[in-house]
Every structure is written in C-alpha cells, then in structure tokens.
Scaffold this motif. Structure first.
Motif, PDB file in Angstrom:
ATOM      1  N   SER A 111      39.849  48.651  64.132  1.00 33.31           N
ATOM      2  CA  SER A 111      40.910  48.501  63.117  1.00 33.31           C
ATOM      3  C   SER A 111      41.542  49.290  62.274  1.00 33.31           C
ATOM      4  O   SER A 111      42.744  49.685  62.075  1.00 33.31           O
ATOM      5  CB  SER A 111      40.709  46.978  62.240  1.00 33.31           C
ATOM      6  OG  SER A 111      39.541  46.986  61.475  1.00 33.31           O
ATOM      7  N   ALA A 112      40.613  50.060  61.809  1.00 41.99           N
ATOM      8  CA  ALA A 112      40.820  51.247  60.956  1.00 41.99           C
ATOM      9  C   ALA A 112      41.470  52.171  61.698  1.00 41.99           C
ATOM     10  O   ALA A 112      42.586  53.141  61.305  1.00 41.99           O
ATOM     11  CB  ALA A 112      39.848  51.797  60.171  1.00 41.99           C
ATOM     12  N   MET A 113      41.287  52.376  62.946  1.00 41.61           N
ATOM     13  CA  MET A 113      41.653  53.555  63.654  1.00 41.61           C
ATOM     14  C   MET A 113      43.427  53.643  63.939  1.00 41.61           C
ATOM     15  O   MET A 113      44.161  54.388  63.935  1.00 41.61           O
ATOM     16  CB  MET A 113      41.083  53.348  65.242  1.00 41.61           C
ATOM     17  CG  MET A 113      41.592  54.594  66.230  1.00 41.61           C
ATOM     18  SD  MET A 113      40.744  54.457  67.695  1.00 41.61           S
ATOM     19  CE  MET A 113      40.534  52.896  68.004  1.00 41.61           C
ATOM     20  N   THR A 114      43.826  52.322  64.051  1.00 42.95           N
ATOM     21  CA  THR A 114      45.220  52.131  63.968  1.00 42.95           C
ATOM     22  C   THR A 114      45.990  51.675  62.885  1.00 42.95           C
ATOM     23  O   THR A 114      47.280  51.578  63.017  1.00 42.95           O
ATOM     24  CB  THR A 114      45.551  51.177  65.207  1.00 42.95           C
ATOM     25  OG1 THR A 114      44.925  49.644  64.677  1.00 42.95           O
ATOM     26  CG2 THR A 114      45.039  51.237  66.628  1.00 42.95           C
ATOM     27  N   VAL A 117      49.260  54.038  62.167  1.00 42.40           N
ATOM     28  CA  VAL A 117      50.369  53.746  62.973  1.00 42.40           C
ATOM     29  C   VAL A 117      50.964  52.489  62.700  1.00 42.40           C
ATOM     30  O   VAL A 117      52.166  52.264  62.979  1.00 42.40           O
ATOM     31  CB  VAL A 117      49.995  53.878  64.372  1.00 42.40           C
ATOM     32  CG1 VAL A 117      51.073  53.534  65.491  1.00 42.40           C
ATOM     33  CG2 VAL A 117      49.433  55.577  64.805  1.00 42.40           C
ATOM     34  N   ASP A 118      50.104  51.260  62.706  1.00 47.37           N
ATOM     35  CA  ASP A 118      50.603  50.158  62.532  1.00 47.37           C
ATOM     36  C   ASP A 118      51.387  49.715  61.135  1.00 47.37           C
ATOM     37  O   ASP A 118      52.338  48.891  61.228  1.00 47.37           O
ATOM     38  CB  ASP A 118      49.538  48.954  62.537  1.00 47.37           C
ATOM     39  CG  ASP A 118      48.580  48.896  63.834  1.00 47.37           C
ATOM     40  OD1 ASP A 118      49.406  49.448  64.841  1.00 47.37           O
ATOM     41  OD2 ASP A 118      47.620  48.393  63.946  1.00 47.37           O
ATOM     42  N   THR A 193      46.725  59.001  65.169  1.00 47.62           N
ATOM     43  CA  THR A 193      48.008  59.483  65.048  1.00 47.62           C
ATOM     44  C   THR A 193      48.721  60.854  65.744  1.00 47.62           C
ATOM     45  O   THR A 193      50.001  60.892  66.123  1.00 47.62           O
ATOM     46  CB  THR A 193      48.543  59.538  63.453  1.00 47.62           C
ATOM     47  OG1 THR A 193      47.556  60.921  63.179  1.00 47.62           O
ATOM     48  CG2 THR A 193      48.342  58.498  62.570  1.00 47.62           C
ATOM     49  N   ILE A 194      47.573  61.447  66.155  1.00 47.97           N
ATOM     50  CA  ILE A 194      47.877  63.054  66.764  1.00 47.97           C
ATOM     51  C   ILE A 194      47.731  62.658  68.400  1.00 47.97           C
ATOM     52  O   ILE A 194      48.541  63.315  69.018  1.00 47.97           O
ATOM     53  CB  ILE A 194      46.968  63.982  66.280  1.00 47.97           C
ATOM     54  CG1 ILE A 194      47.367  64.166  64.760  1.00 47.97           C
ATOM     55  CG2 ILE A 194      47.093  65.483  67.049  1.00 47.97           C
ATOM     56  CD1 ILE A 194      46.086  64.951  64.144  1.00 47.97           C
ATOM     57  N   GLN A 284      53.890  63.822  59.303  1.00 45.97           N
ATOM     58  CA  GLN A 284      54.869  64.216  60.015  1.00 45.97           C
ATOM     59  C   GLN A 284      54.884  63.573  61.536  1.00 45.97           C
ATOM     60  O   GLN A 284      55.732  63.549  62.205  1.00 45.97           O
ATOM     61  CB  GLN A 284      54.499  65.887  60.458  1.00 45.97           C
ATOM     62  CG  GLN A 284      54.894  66.804  59.215  1.00 45.97           C
ATOM     63  CD  GLN A 284      54.322  68.177  59.268  1.00 45.97           C
ATOM     64  OE1 GLN A 284      53.718  68.414  60.220  1.00 45.97           O
ATOM     65  NE2 GLN A 284      54.495  68.844  58.228  1.00 45.97           N
ATOM     66  N   LYS A 285      53.663  63.077  61.913  1.00 47.48           N
ATOM     67  CA  LYS A 285      53.378  62.544  63.232  1.00 47.48           C
ATOM     68  C   LYS A 285      53.952  60.966  63.334  1.00 47.48           C
ATOM     69  O   LYS A 285      54.571  60.598  64.249  1.00 47.48           O
ATOM     70  CB  LYS A 285      52.271  62.558  63.554  1.00 47.48           C
ATOM     71  CG  LYS A 285      51.489  63.824  64.219  1.00 47.48           C
ATOM     72  CD  LYS A 285      52.321  64.132  65.628  1.00 47.48           C
ATOM     73  CE  LYS A 285      51.788  65.677  66.244  1.00 47.48           C
ATOM     74  NZ  LYS A 285      52.187  65.869  67.500  1.00 47.48           N
ATOM     75  N   VAL A 286      53.685  60.374  62.032  1.00 45.19           N
ATOM     76  CA  VAL A 286      54.024  58.773  62.105  1.00 45.19           C
ATOM     77  C   VAL A 286      55.492  58.537  61.962  1.00 45.19           C
ATOM     78  O   VAL A 286      56.036  57.806  62.250  1.00 45.19           O
ATOM     79  CB  VAL A 286      53.149  58.059  61.109  1.00 45.19           C
ATOM     80  CG1 VAL A 286      51.851  57.948  61.230  1.00 45.19           C
ATOM     81  CG2 VAL A 286      53.670  58.898  59.626  1.00 45.19           C
TER      82      VAL A 286
END
Length: 286
Positions: A111-114, A117-118, A193-194, A284-286
């Motif tokens: 869950s922390a991984m996303t 982005v979420d 995110t990358i 920059q990515k999000v």
C-alpha cells in the motif's frame, strides 16, 4: 489600477507556480505555526480514510481483519497440521503467528508503494509533507494488525497456551517490523513513481519471500542450504522471534537481537534518506 492589476497577476502566478518553486520540496511544509499535533491529526485522518475505503463495500467491514486470519488458519491447519504434526507442537498458533506478521509486512509495503501516485492531487494542491502518505498507509496496516491480534488472542485461549510476560514482546517485534516495512515502503513509493512496472516485479519478489519465511512449515524440514537462505530473510527473523516468545516463552539470543535492530533501523534510515533525496524528482513525475 495598474498596481492592482500587477498584484493580481503576481498572485495568480504564485498560485500556479510549481511545487518546487513554492517551497513544496522543503523539509517543513505545514503552514506557519503548525505543530506535531497537526501532523498526527493528518495521519489519523488518512489512516481512517484508507480503512473506510478498504471495507467500503463489505457487509462485515473491519470484522474481516479478525475473520481473515482465522479462516486462513483453519484451511492451512486442515492441510498441513497432519504433515508437520511431529515437528510443530501447536500448528494453529505457529501458522497464525507467521501469518499476521507476514500480512503486516505485505500490506504495509504494497500500500505504501502506491501512496504517492494514488494521492497525487493532494500531493500537489495541499501543503503536506510527502512522507506522510506512505506513513499513513503503513499505519493502516498496523491498525489491521491490531485487529488481527483479537483473533490471535482468541486462539491462544482456545489452544490453552498460558500467559507469560514474554508474550508482551510481540508488540516490540511488531514495532520493529513496522519500521523495517516503512523503510521498504519509502523506497518502493519513489521507485513506483519513476518505474510503474516495479509493482509487478515486487509481487513476484513477495512470493519468493513468502516461501522463504517459513510461515506454514518448519525450517528444520528443509535442507541446510535452504535453512541458511531462510535465516538470512529479515521477515522470517521477526516471525521466528515472535514464535519464540509466544510458544516457547523465551527470548532470542544476542546475535538475533542485533540482526533485528540492524534491519529495522538500517532499512528505515535508508528508505527515509532515499525518499528525501528523490523528492524533487518524484514531484516532477507525479
């Protein structure tokens, strides 16, 4: 009129400025005069939101956090208890201990991984510290772990395992695993995110890690080479220490204590430092 128009123009430019330009990447991103209490409030609100979202379409709701480990334990006990009866004295508790610790780790890291982005809309629009999003996901996993302990306690009574002071150590081991998982979560949230495909690669890695955590089988039933691999797995060591205090009323030796502290503190610091160094690239990515 020209002065007023100039002020309005500057105000609009300020509002539409990129996060890096408004100081969003700075260490402190709460409004002036904010406190640690506000930080805790935001974490609590995000954690509550995640729990509500998880059980939004469920009739039983949060009861699934109690029922799920019990149901999986029942299935695994029916299948493996006869196979490992000679090696494991109390198989239901043996399995359940490993299962709830493994669930804490996988739920926290997945869950922390996303998390970034979420929550990219909040990340850009609301002035909050970036690390608060993976942290709230890990706290959600820890909350679900707490509910799982209800089922775990019931099974201790059913299995007639007497209470000992050593059992209280399970909270320390869970806290150390939480730190370890948080460090992994910080690291994965940046990578995701990358490079979005990391989610699929990590699911494969988790499968390998699960089988190397001796959740449903005794380590002694494997070869010497496999035992070395399993004992080098950080997650297995947290599980093994929890089983030791619950089933054997004993403490780990000094070498194992050292491993637990090094993995917990080391992984947390690594994830935290990596997260802070990559924050501008993440924005920059999000």
């Amino acid at each position: 009129m020209r002065r007023k128009a100039g002020k309005n123009h500057r105000k609009q430019a300020e509002e539409h400025r990129l996060p890096e330009e408004t100081g969003y990447g700075a260490e402190e991103r709460f409004p002036a005069g904010s406190s640690f209490r506000q930080y805790i409030f935001v974490i609590r609100e995000l954690t509550g939101r995640e729990i509500k979202r998880k059980y939004a379409r469920s009739y039983l709701g949060i009861l699934w956090s109690v029922l799920n480990p019990l149901l999986s334990m029942a299935v695994m006990t029916m299948i493996f208890s006869t196979i490992f009866k000679r090696n494991i004295e109390n198989y239901p508790i043996y399995y359940l201990t490993g299962s709830i610790f493994w669930s804490l780790f996988t739920e926290a890291t997945n869950s922390a991984m996303t998390a970034l982005v979420d929550n990219k809309s909040m990340l850009i629009k609301v002035r909050l510290p970036m690390e608060i999003f993976p942290l709230s996901r890990c706290f959600t996993a820890m909350t679900n772990f707490g509910y799982s302990l209800v089922a775990y306690t019931v099974m201790l009574f059913v299995s007639r395992i007497p209470f000992t002071p050593y059992m209280l150590m399970i909270f320390l081991y869970a806290g150390m695993l939480f730190l370890f998982a948080l460090g992994v979560g910080y690291f994965l949230s940046v990578l995701y995110t990358i490079f979005g495909d990391i989610k699929h690669l990590y699911s494969i890695m988790l499968t390998l890690l699960m089988y190397a955590s001796a959740i449903f089988y005794p380590v002694e039933s494997t070869s010497e080479m496999m035992q070395k691999i399993i004992k080098s797995n950080p997650v297995y060591n947290y599980i093994a220490c929890a089983r030791k205090c619950m089933l054997e009323a004993a403490m780990p030796d000094s070498a194992q204590w050292m491993k637990l502290f090094v993995w917990s503190i080391g992984m947390f610091l690594f994830g935290k430092i990596f997260f802070h160094k990559m924050r501008n690239r993440v924005l920059q990515k999000v």
